[in-house]
Write an enzyme that holds these catalytic residues in place. Structure first.
Site, short mmCIF file in Angstrom:
data_model
loop_
_atom_site.label_atom_id
_atom_site.label_comp_id
_atom_site.label_asym_id
_atom_site.label_seq_id
_atom_site.Cartn_x
_atom_site.Cartn_y
_atom_site.Cartn_z
N MET A 72 59.05 -23.54 67.26
CA MET A 72 60.21 -22.76 66.86
C MET A 72 61.22 -22.71 67.99
O MET A 72 62.05 -23.61 68.13
CB MET A 72 59.76 -21.37 66.39
N CYS A 73 61.17 -21.70 68.83
CA CYS A 73 62.23 -21.50 69.82
C CYS A 73 62.23 -22.55 70.92
O CYS A 73 63.29 -22.96 71.39
CB CYS A 73 62.14 -20.10 70.40
N VAL A 74 61.05 -22.99 71.36
CA VAL A 74 61.00 -24.03 72.38
C VAL A 74 61.60 -25.33 71.85
O VAL A 74 62.47 -25.94 72.47
CB VAL A 74 59.55 -24.26 72.87
#
Length: 204
Positions: A132-134
């Site tokens: 997701m965010c990475v």
């Protein structure tokens, strides 16, 4: 013939990668690395990110802590214990905390401006969650022309639960590996955290 100490094979040495001039620590917040909600690889993640932070600071690289603002009731809802950054932030002009409302650390934040103003050309991305965010932050960095290193042992996520009729549980380590691999050949995703080296940005 007896075996002498000086005939033992030499120790192997893995060459370091070319230095990066910024470290982006994605969402290493209390809810994700401590307690019942911690990612399975939390201890390793904290160990690797602690080391990366120490070396980035020592060598003059820019450091950015991304801090996710979760929705009301979420474990990372702003100003709750789980939302707090796990790593202390070092005071000074080369370390930033940037709050973000979306997976992508660049979306509706000043991350792009901070990197540009400092003359950053290459970044290492670590933290949670891998898929997701990475991944979202690393993908946008690639699209903006940065060299991107995502050390394989410095990002983590949760298991994907079983879905009847679709799949069994997908282990977190597999999810992390696939998430990094999906960034494509332009991202450096097989580097270990210990192999990442740092240097100060060209400007700023």
């Amino acid at each position: 013939m007896s075996q002498h100490a000086d005939t033992a094979p030499p120790a192997t040495h893995t060459p370091a990668t070319p230095p990066v001039d910024a470290l982006i620590v994605v969402d290493v917040q209390t809810a994700f690395v401590t307690g019942d909600g911690a990612v399975p690889a939390a201890a390793r993640l904290v160990d690797r990110t602690t080391d990366l932070l120490a070396r980035a600071r020592r060598d003059g690289a820019l450091v950015v802590h991304l801090q996710n603002d979760g929705p009301p009731g979420a474990e990372d809802e702003p100003h709750t214990p789980g939302w707090e950054l796990h790593h202390p932030v070092a005071p000074g002009p080369r370390e930033f905390v940037i709050r973000k409302p979306y997976d992508d650390g660049f979306e509706e934040t000043r991350l792009g401006v901070v990197l540009s103003d400092a003359g950053v050309r290459a970044i290492a991305v670590c933290g949670v969650m891998s898929e997701m965010c990475v991944q979202a932050t690393a993908r946008t960095a690639l699209a903006r022309g940065y060299r991107v290193v995502v050390p394989h042992d410095a990002h983590a996520t949760q298991d994907v639960p079983a879905a009847p009729g679709i799949s069994e549980v997908v282990p977190a380590a597999t999810v992390s590996r696939v998430a990094a691999y999906a960034l494509g050949s332009d991202a450096e995703v097989t580097v270990r955290a210990a192999e990442v080296t740092f240097a100060g940005p060209a400007a700023g």
